[in-house]
Write a protein that holds these residues in place. Structure first.
Motif, mmCIF file in Angstrom:
data_model
loop_
_atom_site.group_PDB
_atom_site.id
_atom_site.type_symbol
_atom_site.label_atom_id
_atom_site.label_comp_id
_atom_site.label_asym_id
_atom_site.label_seq_id
_atom_site.Cartn_x
_atom_site.Cartn_y
_atom_site.Cartn_z
ATOM 1 N N ILE A 1 0.841 -1.204 0.000
ATOM 2 C CA ILE A 1 0.000 0.000 0.000
ATOM 3 C C ILE A 1 0.876 1.254 0.000
ATOM 4 C CG2 ILE A 1 -1.631 1.348 1.390
ATOM 5 C CD1 ILE A 1 -2.777 -1.430 2.328
ATOM 6 N N LEU A 2 1.877 1.272 0.856
ATOM 7 C CA LEU A 2 2.750 2.447 0.933
ATOM 8 C C LEU A 2 3.553 2.627 -0.349
ATOM 9 C CD1 LEU A 2 3.971 2.275 4.643
ATOM 10 C CD2 LEU A 2 2.125 3.652 3.674
ATOM 11 N N LEU A 3 3.933 1.542 -0.971
ATOM 12 C CA LEU A 3 4.614 1.629 -2.263
ATOM 13 C C LEU A 3 3.693 2.267 -3.304
ATOM 14 C CD1 LEU A 3 7.163 0.986 -3.900
ATOM 15 C CD2 LEU A 3 6.170 -1.260 -4.369
ATOM 16 N N ASP A 4 2.430 1.847 -3.327
ATOM 17 C CA ASP A 4 1.452 2.456 -4.244
ATOM 18 C C ASP A 4 1.288 3.947 -3.960
ATOM 19 O OD1 ASP A 4 1.020 -0.017 -5.421
ATOM 20 O OD2 ASP A 4 -0.886 -0.381 -4.369
ATOM 21 N N MET A 5 1.233 4.314 -2.699
ATOM 22 C CA MET A 5 1.067 5.728 -2.319
ATOM 23 C C MET A 5 2.325 6.534 -2.682
ATOM 24 S SD MET A 5 -1.984 6.115 -1.105
ATOM 25 C CE MET A 5 -2.557 4.860 -2.226
ATOM 26 N N ARG A 6 3.484 5.904 -2.539
ATOM 27 C CA ARG A 6 4.729 6.565 -2.945
ATOM 28 C C ARG A 6 4.764 6.765 -4.454
ATOM 29 N NH1 ARG A 6 10.219 3.520 -2.820
ATOM 30 N NH2 ARG A 6 9.489 3.185 -4.928
ATOM 31 N N ASN A 7 4.387 5.733 -5.192
ATOM 32 C CA ASN A 7 4.369 5.835 -6.655
ATOM 33 C C ASN A 7 3.370 6.883 -7.140
ATOM 34 O OD1 ASN A 7 6.339 3.868 -6.842
ATOM 35 N ND2 ASN A 7 4.893 2.217 -7.226
ATOM 36 N N ALA A 8 2.338 7.129 -6.361
ATOM 37 C CA ALA A 8 1.345 8.155 -6.703
ATOM 38 C C ALA A 8 1.814 9.556 -6.303
ATOM 39 C CB ALA A 8 0.015 7.838 -6.026
ATOM 40 N N GLY A 9 2.940 9.651 -5.589
ATOM 41 C CA GLY A 9 3.493 10.947 -5.212
ATOM 42 C C GLY A 9 3.052 11.464 -3.860
ATOM 43 N N PHE A 10 2.304 10.677 -3.101
ATOM 44 C CA PHE A 10 1.828 11.127 -1.790
ATOM 45 C C PHE A 10 2.877 10.960 -0.698
ATOM 46 C CE2 PHE A 10 -2.530 9.812 -3.457
ATOM 47 C CZ PHE A 10 -2.827 11.098 -3.880
ATOM 48 N N LEU A 11 3.800 10.015 -0.892
ATOM 49 C CA LEU A 11 4.805 9.702 0.124
ATOM 50 C C LEU A 11 6.205 9.731 -0.463
ATOM 51 C CD1 LEU A 11 3.204 6.489 1.702
ATOM 52 C CD2 LEU A 11 2.977 8.836 2.505
ATOM 53 N N TYR A 12 7.177 9.874 0.422
ATOM 54 C CA TYR A 12 8.552 9.603 0.040
ATOM 55 C C TYR A 12 9.103 8.629 1.065
ATOM 56 C CZ TYR A 12 10.409 12.780 3.653
ATOM 57 O OH TYR A 12 10.730 13.383 4.843
#
Length: 148
Positions: free
Chosen positions: A44-55
């Protein structure tokens, strides 16, 4: 209903939003605090990172942190990343439209018409509600609970 993936994504972004001025959080800490299976949370966090929400930061002191202000992360975006369409019927979807196999005429389908209204109402709420709003609601609910 929301999938667990979407619910967990929102929960993870909320906890990261509450810790926005702190160092990145380790996946294990988020998983433990929010009772999310660690392996599932990693994806999930990888998906959110790929979407630009996380680093993400590797190594000592590493983990995940928000890449955007919590007020700029809207629930509609999270839902679309994790679950795809917001609409409950493919023929009522804006971004994932697909004609229903059993439909005779979309223009006169009462079911489709109702679910377009449902989609529009849902989109309005999800498009106007950010992670910061969810955090504010949680804080407000906690205050109400303390005052009872």
């Amino acid at each position: 209903m929301l999938s667990k993936k979407t619910k967990y994504a929102i929960k993870a972004l909320v906890i990261l939003g509450k810790n926005v001025d702190k160092p990145p959080m380790q996946i294990s800490k988020i998983a433990e605090q929010e009772r999310i299976p660690k392996k599932f949370l990693e994806q999930i966090l990888l998906d959110m990172r790929n979407a630009g929400f996380l680093y993400s930061k590797k190594g000592a002191g590493g983990g995940y942190a928000l890449n955007k202000d919590p007020k700029d992360i809207y629930l509609v975006s999270i839902l679309r990343i994790t679950d795809g369409p917001v609409a409950m019927l493919p023929c009522a979807s804006l971004n994932f439209y697909h004609k229903c196999d059993e439909c005779h005429s979309e223009t006169t389908c009462g079911i489709r018409d109702v679910f377009i209204d449902v989609r529009d109402a849902t989109l309005k709420i999800l498009s106007e509600t950010s992670i910061a709003d969810v955090i504010a609601r949680e804080n407000s609910l906690e205050v109400k609970l303390l005052n009872i």
